[in-house]
Write a protein that holds these residues in place. Sequence first.
Motif, PDB file in Angstrom:
ATOM      1  N   LYS A  73      45.316  63.312  32.363  1.00 19.39           N
ATOM      2  CA  LYS A  73      45.818  62.497  31.260  1.00 19.39           C
ATOM      3  C   LYS A  73      44.693  61.629  30.739  1.00 19.39           C
ATOM      4  O   LYS A  73      43.678  61.409  31.412  1.00 19.39           O
ATOM      5  N   SER A  74      44.879  61.133  29.538  1.00 18.22           N
ATOM      6  CA  SER A  74      43.870  60.252  28.951  1.00 18.22           C
ATOM      7  C   SER A  74      43.907  58.893  29.652  1.00 18.22           C
ATOM      8  O   SER A  74      44.937  58.477  30.195  1.00 18.22           O
ATOM      9  N   HIS A  75      42.780  58.202  29.642  1.00 18.75           N
ATOM     10  CA  HIS A  75      42.651  56.946  30.390  1.00 18.75           C
ATOM     11  C   HIS A  75      43.580  55.853  29.871  1.00 18.75           C
ATOM     12  O   HIS A  75      43.922  54.922  30.594  1.00 18.75           O
ATOM     13  N   ASP A  76      44.007  55.964  28.589  1.00 20.65           N
ATOM     14  CA  ASP A  76      44.847  54.911  28.015  1.00 20.65           C
ATOM     15  C   ASP A  76      46.339  55.262  28.041  1.00 20.65           C
ATOM     16  O   ASP A  76      47.150  54.586  27.395  1.00 20.65           O
ATOM     17  N   ASP A 246      52.681  75.149  34.947  1.00 20.44           N
ATOM     18  CA  ASP A 246      52.710  73.689  35.006  1.00 20.44           C
ATOM     19  C   ASP A 246      53.249  73.181  33.687  1.00 20.44           C
ATOM     20  O   ASP A 246      53.205  73.870  32.649  1.00 20.44           O
ATOM     21  N   LEU A 247      53.782  71.975  33.722  1.00 16.82           N
ATOM     22  CA  LEU A 247      54.236  71.310  32.513  1.00 16.82           C
ATOM     23  C   LEU A 247      54.198  69.810  32.777  1.00 16.82           C
ATOM     24  O   LEU A 247      54.855  69.324  33.698  1.00 16.82           O
ATOM     25  N   THR A 248      53.382  69.112  32.024  1.00 20.93           N
ATOM     26  CA  THR A 248      53.279  67.662  32.165  1.00 20.93           C
ATOM     27  C   THR A 248      53.431  66.999  30.804  1.00 20.93           C
ATOM     28  O   THR A 248      53.122  67.595  29.765  1.00 20.93           O
ATOM     29  N   LEU A 249      53.881  65.763  30.848  1.00 21.98           N
ATOM     30  CA  LEU A 249      54.037  64.961  29.637  1.00 21.98           C
ATOM     31  C   LEU A 249      53.424  63.594  29.876  1.00 21.98           C
ATOM     32  O   LEU A 249      53.436  63.081  31.002  1.00 21.98           O
ATOM     33  N   SER A 250      52.885  63.034  28.822  1.00 24.19           N
ATOM     34  CA  SER A 250      52.321  61.683  28.903  1.00 24.19           C
ATOM     35  C   SER A 250      52.416  61.047  27.523  1.00 24.19           C
ATOM     36  O   SER A 250      52.685  61.727  26.527  1.00 24.19           O
ATOM     37  N   ARG A 251      52.204  59.756  27.489  1.00 28.37           N
ATOM     38  CA  ARG A 251      52.208  59.072  26.189  1.00 28.37           C
ATOM     39  C   ARG A 251      51.110  58.016  26.183  1.00 28.37           C
ATOM     40  O   ARG A 251      50.740  57.487  27.230  1.00 28.37           O
ATOM     41  N   ARG A 252      50.598  57.767  25.008  1.00 25.41           N
ATOM     42  CA  ARG A 252      49.557  56.750  24.862  1.00 25.41           C
ATOM     43  C   ARG A 252      49.708  56.114  23.489  1.00 25.41           C
ATOM     44  O   ARG A 252      50.185  56.753  22.533  1.00 25.41           O
ATOM     45  N   PRO A 253      49.335  54.869  23.363  1.00 27.76           N
ATOM     46  CA  PRO A 253      49.405  54.207  22.063  1.00 27.76           C
ATOM     47  C   PRO A 253      48.291  54.702  21.143  1.00 27.76           C
ATOM     48  O   PRO A 253      47.172  54.974  21.589  1.00 27.76           O
TER      49      PRO A 253
END
Length: 257
Positions: A73-76, A246-253
Amino acid sequence: MALEKTSLLGKLLFQRSLRRWARIADGASKAPISVLRRQRGNARQLLVHLNRFVHVADNRLALPLIGSQAIQKSHDSDWAWRPEAWAGPLPVQGMASVPTKSMLGQELSLHHDCELSELSLRQVRNTREADLAPYGLRMDVFKFDGSFLSLVIDFPQTSVDGLRRKHLVRLEPIIEMEKPLEIFARLNIKHGPNTEQVVRELPLNDSVPMVEFDLAYTKLNEKRVDSMWLDLIFEGPQMNQITLRDLTLSRRPRAEF
């Protein structure tokens, strides 16, 4: 010292038992029927426990480790998640001739409008060195007489805690298939009586077909966000085997300028 003695005794007892069963196996072709029947019963009782142990041990010792939440995932990112079907063993690991709206675990369901379901869905163990997810999900589609087929994944409450229109929601699946097909991802966000929907086609030619849903283009009422879920929509799925490794989810501003 006591532990060493116990360990040595255990090894001696194991070797003795091993030699005994080797002798029984060597003599099986000549043993009297009454003796053979009794030995077979003993062996079957032993096999029940051995098979159960080997199954559990293989799962625990295989990589990646069960329960792994290692996510790229991204750092933010302020939220990241791997659904249970990819993170750990499900109580029921497979279904055949799957009726519509059938649940596999607590978060995933299969939807279609087939008159006759020739679909199977099952959890598989990932063992490749490149895999981060302990488990994958495999769907076999044979004859398909319906007009739609989708997997629906319900998100946890943490996915909508603090959700804002400035957020980008990222989906990163790893997908294998026997033959090419189109897959669309639709993010659904319920806020009050309304539901916002954002649709993206997965770029399946990419090694990791990542897509992002930009909530800035929605009419999301941030004060009334209730729940979020994802539809994976499969176009022309007949006579195909589709494996989601695989399946992942993430969120970032979104970055502010």
